[in-house]
Design a protein around this motif. Structure first.
Motif, PDB file in Angstrom:
ATOM      1  N   ASN A  93      -1.330   4.174  -0.791  1.00 49.93           N
ATOM      2  CA  ASN A  93      -1.130   4.532   0.611  1.00 49.93           C
ATOM      3  C   ASN A  93       0.342   4.608   1.012  1.00 49.93           C
ATOM      4  O   ASN A  93       0.672   4.700   2.194  1.00 49.93           O
ATOM      5  CB  ASN A  93      -1.851   3.513   1.512  1.00 49.93           C
ATOM      6  N   ARG A  94       1.224   4.575   0.049  1.00 42.62           N
ATOM      7  CA  ARG A  94       2.651   4.531   0.354  1.00 42.62           C
ATOM      8  C   ARG A  94       3.118   5.640   1.302  1.00 42.62           C
ATOM      9  O   ARG A  94       3.900   5.385   2.202  1.00 42.62           O
ATOM     10  CB  ARG A  94       3.484   4.573  -0.937  1.00 42.62           C
ATOM     11  N   PRO A  95       2.656   6.880   1.150  1.00 44.59           N
ATOM     12  CA  PRO A  95       3.100   7.920   2.098  1.00 44.59           C
ATOM     13  C   PRO A  95       2.764   7.601   3.555  1.00 44.59           C
ATOM     14  O   PRO A  95       3.447   8.031   4.465  1.00 44.59           O
ATOM     15  CB  PRO A  95       2.346   9.165   1.641  1.00 44.59           C
TER      16      PRO A  95
ATOM     17  N   GLU B  40      -2.018  16.713  -4.445  1.00 48.30           N
ATOM     18  CA  GLU B  40      -3.147  16.310  -3.620  1.00 48.30           C
ATOM     19  C   GLU B  40      -4.444  16.800  -4.228  1.00 48.30           C
ATOM     20  O   GLU B  40      -4.544  17.935  -4.699  1.00 48.30           O
ATOM     21  CB  GLU B  40      -2.989  16.934  -2.230  1.00 48.30           C
ATOM     22  N   GLY B  41      -5.409  15.916  -4.260  1.00 48.63           N
ATOM     23  CA  GLY B  41      -6.735  16.312  -4.744  1.00 48.63           C
ATOM     24  C   GLY B  41      -6.901  16.236  -6.252  1.00 48.63           C
ATOM     25  O   GLY B  41      -7.855  16.784  -6.791  1.00 48.63           O
ATOM     26  N   ARG B  55      -8.301   9.941  -2.050  1.00 49.39           N
ATOM     27  CA  ARG B  55      -8.823  10.654  -0.905  1.00 49.39           C
ATOM     28  C   ARG B  55      -8.114  10.234   0.366  1.00 49.39           C
ATOM     29  O   ARG B  55      -7.723   9.069   0.516  1.00 49.39           O
ATOM     30  CB  ARG B  55     -10.322  10.368  -0.734  1.00 49.39           C
ATOM     31  N   LYS B  56      -8.013  11.172   1.255  1.00 50.36           N
ATOM     32  CA  LYS B  56      -7.369  10.891   2.541  1.00 50.36           C
ATOM     33  C   LYS B  56      -8.437  10.614   3.591  1.00 50.36           C
ATOM     34  O   LYS B  56      -9.374  11.378   3.762  1.00 50.36           O
ATOM     35  CB  LYS B  56      -6.518  12.087   2.978  1.00 50.36           C
ATOM     36  N   ARG B  57      -8.257   9.492   4.267  1.00 52.02           N
ATOM     37  CA  ARG B  57      -9.119   9.171   5.399  1.00 52.02           C
ATOM     38  C   ARG B  57      -8.375   9.582   6.668  1.00 52.02           C
ATOM     39  O   ARG B  57      -7.285   9.100   6.933  1.00 52.02           O
ATOM     40  CB  ARG B  57      -9.391   7.662   5.455  1.00 52.02           C
ATOM     41  N   ASP B  58      -8.970  10.460   7.429  1.00 51.26           N
ATOM     42  CA  ASP B  58      -8.317  10.914   8.655  1.00 51.26           C
ATOM     43  C   ASP B  58      -8.236   9.783   9.681  1.00 51.26           C
ATOM     44  O   ASP B  58      -8.998   8.828   9.626  1.00 51.26           O
ATOM     45  CB  ASP B  58      -9.105  12.073   9.282  1.00 51.26           C
ATOM     46  N   GLU B  59      -7.364   9.941  10.620  1.00 49.32           N
ATOM     47  CA  GLU B  59      -7.265   8.938  11.683  1.00 49.32           C
ATOM     48  C   GLU B  59      -8.524   8.990  12.535  1.00 49.32           C
ATOM     49  O   GLU B  59      -9.136  10.036  12.702  1.00 49.32           O
ATOM     50  CB  GLU B  59      -6.034   9.175  12.554  1.00 49.32           C
ATOM     51  N   ARG B  60      -8.879   7.843  13.031  1.00 51.57           N
ATOM     52  CA  ARG B  60     -10.118   7.773  13.796  1.00 51.57           C
ATOM     53  C   ARG B  60      -9.974   6.736  14.912  1.00 51.57           C
ATOM     54  O   ARG B  60      -9.110   5.864  14.875  1.00 51.57           O
ATOM     55  CB  ARG B  60     -11.282   7.403  12.870  1.00 51.57           C
ATOM     56  N   VAL B  80     -10.488   6.143  -5.065  1.00 51.48           N
ATOM     57  CA  VAL B  80     -11.950   6.134  -5.116  1.00 51.48           C
ATOM     58  C   VAL B  80     -12.396   6.294  -6.568  1.00 51.48           C
ATOM     59  O   VAL B  80     -11.838   7.101  -7.321  1.00 51.48           O
ATOM     60  CB  VAL B  80     -12.503   7.278  -4.238  1.00 51.48           C
ATOM     61  N   PHE B  81     -13.396   5.534  -6.935  1.00 49.37           N
ATOM     62  CA  PHE B  81     -13.936   5.611  -8.290  1.00 49.37           C
ATOM     63  C   PHE B  81     -15.380   6.066  -8.208  1.00 49.37           C
ATOM     64  O   PHE B  81     -16.184   5.477  -7.476  1.00 49.37           O
ATOM     65  CB  PHE B  81     -13.836   4.241  -8.971  1.00 49.37           C
ATOM     66  N   ARG B  82     -15.690   7.107  -8.923  1.00 49.20           N
ATOM     67  CA  ARG B  82     -17.071   7.582  -8.989  1.00 49.20           C
ATOM     68  C   ARG B  82     -17.569   7.390 -10.410  1.00 49.20           C
ATOM     69  O   ARG B  82     -17.144   8.101 -11.328  1.00 49.20           O
ATOM     70  CB  ARG B  82     -17.136   9.043  -8.586  1.00 49.20           C
ATOM     71  N   PRO B  83     -18.475   6.427 -10.600  1.00 51.31           N
ATOM     72  CA  PRO B  83     -18.921   6.155 -11.981  1.00 51.31           C
ATOM     73  C   PRO B  83     -19.728   7.316 -12.540  1.00 51.31           C
ATOM     74  O   PRO B  83     -20.454   8.003 -11.825  1.00 51.31           O
ATOM     75  CB  PRO B  83     -19.775   4.894 -11.834  1.00 51.31           C
ATOM     76  N   SER B  84     -19.593   7.497 -13.784  1.00 52.13           N
ATOM     77  CA  SER B  84     -20.334   8.541 -14.476  1.00 52.13           C
ATOM     78  C   SER B  84     -21.764   8.055 -14.715  1.00 52.13           C
ATOM     79  O   SER B  84     -21.987   6.857 -14.940  1.00 52.13           O
ATOM     80  CB  SER B  84     -19.636   8.829 -15.812  1.00 52.13           C
TER      81      SER B  84
END
Lengths: 385, 99
Positions: A93-95, B40-41, B55-60, B80-84
């Motif tokens: 989250n550094r940015p 990114e991504g 992943r980016k969480r938008d402000e809320r 984020v980790f998505r297990p196989s």
């Protein structure tokens, strides 16, 4: 979307940890294999600085078949979860590390809080528990003016944070722009001074991080401050202008209202003039003799005798504070040169205080404007007991 | 399995000191972060293990239900980790063990 695989990871790892390629590769592979083994054994693997892999039970739940729309039951099962370590979270989250939560106060206007100098106590810090802030629920509110507050993004920073200043600011249109402008990870691990927190006044306050990460927010903060000041000034100016205009409008309105009322009936006009200090009843009689303004005089003549006769009966009503009662006419005196109503009062009644009765009975509007040859009616007075 | 056990197992398997294992873990963590932060991504796909992604969480808007105060939570980046699915196969889950 870019895809990276194990080979890419190994190459990056090798840059950081220079070693034989086979050793590096072995390390990476063994690392993940150990995680799997640990999950197999205990169902949980905790790695310091990285995170925790956990096997979690998922209870059975009712759901709908996507294709048919029929109700189906998803049986209970287990899933593997990963919860990143706080250090890893911070690194990732550094940015956005300079940003922190802000309390929204809908009730307060932007300049009022600054003018009042009110400072709320720092908002309750909420710890970012694993998996996010579970103590809050999302709220669909409208964007409004916000105040700053302090939030410890993670427990490591809790000690290092002094209370931040609070100003009302507006939300940025694009939150991405609020990302810290210069964020260089200082390898020496320099902890920023508290001054950085005090000077910042952007929408999001800055958080000094003590774990070797720098955050700089000066660029965005000063711009927002300037805009804020300008807005406050313009609002004050506007208020002053509106106040001034309303005063002017009130004056103009009153003037025109009076003119309109006067234009409604001429009698009112003359009566009003008759009762005004100029011209007095005496002057109107003087005017009577002049050929000019016959209309005005004619009207005034009508008005003046009427008032005189109507308002001056032989016995006049007693006014508040009167010690004597006017019961009739005593004498008509023709004013001589150098004489005054007060002189007369003293002469006839013995005291200057009686002048008011003479003035009232004679119908003199202004005792200073009586002239020689004037017929002054002297009343007969009776003491009130 | 806590960190100690993990390090000991890792060092045992690689035949290295625990110190080296610890430093190696830290460097690997950094490598993963660097790899994912580049663009990114970016998704790190590890076969038979899972995917790591930022992943980016938008402000809320959030509200503290006890105080009733509205807050604006800033945007943030999370790993984020998505297990196989094959990971689940590799791990004989306790429920299956019993069966």
């Amino acid at each position: 979307m870019e895809r990276k695989n194990l080979a890419d990871l190994i190459s990056v790892f090798q840059n950081i940890n220079p070693d034989k390629k086979e050793n590096v590769e072995a390390f990476v592979r063994t690392f993940f294999d150990t995680v799997v083994a640990g999950l197999q054994k205990d169902g949980i693997v905790k790695i310091k600085g990285f995170g925790t892999f956990k096997v979690v039970d998922v209870s059975a739940r009712e759901s709908v078949d996507v294709n048919t729309g029929n109700r189906i039951e998803i049986s209970s099962h287990q899933k593997i979860t990963f919860l990143p370590d706080p250090t890893l979270r911070a690194t990732v989250n550094r940015p956005f590390a300079c940003l922190q939560s802000v309390v929204i106060d809908d009730n307060r206007m932007p300049e009022s809080s600054a003018a009042d100098g009110q400072k709320d106590s720092p908002a309750d810090t909420h710890e970012n528990e694993e998996g996010g802030s579970e103590s809050f629920h999302d709220y669909d509110g409208d964007e409004s003016l916000v105040e700053k507050s302090q939030e410890s993004t993670h427990s490591e920073n809790a000690d290092a944070l002094p209370p931040a200043e609070e100003d009302d600011t507006e939300l940025p249109e694009d939150p991405n722009d609020m990302a810290c402008k210069s964020e260089k990870a200082d390898p020496a691990g320099e902890s920023p001074t508290p001054e950085s927190v005090e000077t910042s006044s952007g929408t999001y306050g800055s958080v000094p991080e003590s774990d070797g990460l720098d955050a700089d927010t000066e660029g965005t903060d000063t711009d927002v401050e300037d805009i804020e000041l300008k807005r406050k000034k313009s609002r004050k100016f506007l208020l002053i202008l509106i106040y001034f205009l309303s005063v002017v409008a009130a004056f103009c309105g009153g003037y025109f209202l009076e003119r309109y009322l006067l234009s409604l009936s001429p009698e009112i006009k003359t009566k009003e003039y008759a009762t005004m200090s100029q011209p007095s009843a005496v002057q109107i009689r003087a005017v009577k003799k002049m050929p000019v303004n016959k209309a005005a005089t004619a009207v005034s003549r009508k008005a003046e005798p009427v008032t005189q006769k109507a308002d001056r009966p032989a016995v006049m009503p007693v006014r508040k504070g009167d010690k004597y009662k006017i019961v009739g006419l005593r004498q008509i005196h023709i004013l001589k040169d150098g004489e005054d109503v007060t002189h007369l009062a003293k002469q006839v009644y013995g005291s200057k205080d009686f002048a008011k009765y003479i003035i009232r009975y004679s119908g003199i509007e202004d005792p200073d404007l009586i002239h020689v040859g004037e017929k002054i009616k002297l009343p007969e007075l009776e003491e009130i007991r | 399995m806590n960190n100690k056990e993990f390090i000991s197992k890792l060092s045992e398997a690689l035949k290295i000191d625990s110190d080296r294992a610890v430093s190696g873990t830290a460097m690997l963590t950094q490598a993963i972060t660097d790899l994912l932060s580049e663009n990114e991504g970016t998704v790190l796909k590890l076969k038979n293990f899972g995917n790591f992604e930022i992943r980016k969480r938008d402000e809320r808007f959030a509200m503290n239900p006890s105080t009733g105060k509205k807050m604006l939570v800033p945007p943030k980046l999370t790993i984020v980790f998505r297990p196989s699915p094959s990971l689940r196969d590799r791990i004989v889950l306790p429920s299956e063990k019993d069966n």
